[in-house]
Design an enzyme around this catalytic site. Structure first.
Site, PDB file in Angstrom:
ATOM      1  N   HIS A 121     -26.155   6.973 110.431  1.00  0.00           N
ATOM      2  CA  HIS A 121     -24.722   7.123 110.205  1.00  0.00           C
ATOM      3  C   HIS A 121     -23.886   6.361 111.227  1.00  0.00           C
ATOM      4  O   HIS A 121     -24.230   6.255 112.401  1.00  0.00           O
ATOM      5  CB  HIS A 121     -24.334   8.610 110.242  1.00  0.00           C
ATOM      6  N   ASP A 122     -22.798   5.778 110.726  1.00  0.00           N
ATOM      7  CA  ASP A 122     -21.765   5.147 111.566  1.00  0.00           C
ATOM      8  C   ASP A 122     -22.238   3.885 112.269  1.00  0.00           C
ATOM      9  O   ASP A 122     -21.597   3.424 113.216  1.00  0.00           O
ATOM     10  CB  ASP A 122     -21.210   6.148 112.592  1.00  0.00           C
ATOM     11  N   GLY A 139     -27.450   6.877 115.472  1.00  0.00           N
ATOM     12  CA  GLY A 139     -26.083   6.767 114.984  1.00  0.00           C
ATOM     13  C   GLY A 139     -25.190   5.929 115.882  1.00  0.00           C
ATOM     14  O   GLY A 139     -25.461   5.728 117.062  1.00  0.00           O
TER      15      GLY A 139
END
Length: 262
Positions: A121-122, A139
């Site tokens: 994520h991200d 992340g």
């Protein structure tokens, strides 16, 4: 002409471009957007608010857009944006962003993700990135253009990797890697510059020589690191590639820099 096999599942609401090939047992979720001439091989899965750029090829058992592995995620409509002409091999996983991390994961154009690699994520990835088998990103990682991440590499969250850097096989990376840098080893250390990558890119010899000299200055024993960065900027201010490294080092904030062995 779009070809969707009758044994594929394409949920209502999904946007499918022209010339897309969707094989048996593919699952495309209702919020996915599939660009023109994308190929989805059997058992590929595209979920969530995921956009797949044109001419990307997704191999069997790749799963894109499933919920991020983050305890704060509560089903918000965060996104995964995958660029054009990417090769996504078997068992690759990519997750959308989180609200706390900006809400999106972004993958550039012309990248190769080998078997079992993972984009968390991200993360923000540039163009022409290569991730070899089972390479794993935590992340919030930012990776520049042309970076090569070798097999079995694990990269700590919030790490930055500059343009055209190289991460050697099996490395555990917990620090930022300067543009054009080359790192190796468990708790990876900076081992020099990615000369092979620069030559493959067609970089001029005089630029490579300048980068080598700047590297020696930046990581010499004399003075503080900040003093050496200032000296490097003064000496090589007319070399854009060196200034790219200087700017990268000045911008360090979340992780310490990956440095040579003492």
């Amino acid at each position: 002409m779009t070809g969707i096999h009758p044994r594929a599942i394409v949920e209502d609401g999904a946007e499918i471009g022209e010339g897309v090939e969707i094989a048996p047992f593919v699952h495309v979720g209702p919020h996915a957007r599939i660009g023109d001439r994308v190929k989805l091989h059997p058992h590929a899965v595209v979920l969530g608010h995921t956009t797949v750029g044109e001419e990307t090829e997704i191999m069997p058992f790749a799963v894109l857009g499933s919920p991020p592995q983050h305890l704060s995620y509560k089903g918000e409509p965060t996104t995964l944006e995958i660029g054009k002409r990417n090769q996504i091999r078997e068992h690759v996983t990519m997750h959308p962003g989180t609200v706390a991390g900006g809400g999106k994961t972004v993958v550039g154009d012309d990248c190769l993700f080998m078997v079992g690699s993972h984009v968390a994520h991200d993360c923000i990835l540039g163009d022409k990135v290569i991730m070899a088998n089972n390479a794993t990103l935590g992340g919030h990682i930012v990776i520049g253009d042309g970076v090569f991440v070798s097999g079995l590499v694990a990269i700590h969250q919030f790490t930055r990797i500059g343009n055209y850097a190289f991460v050697g096989g099996g490395a555990i990376l917990t620090g930022d890697v300067i543009p054009y840098g080359s790192v190796f080893g468990n708790r990876a250390k900076l081992e020099g510059l990615n000369i092979v990558g620069m030559k493959r890119r067609g970089m001029e010899r005089k630029t490579i020589h300048a980068l080598r000299a700047a590297y020696r200055m930046l990581f010499a024993d004399e003075g503080t690191l900040q003093e050496r960065i200032d000296d490097c900027e003064e000496t090589y201010g007319d070399i854009p590639e060196v200034m790219e490294i200087v700017a990268f080092m000045r911008a360090a904030k979340d992780r310490s820099l990956c440095l040579p062995k003492a």
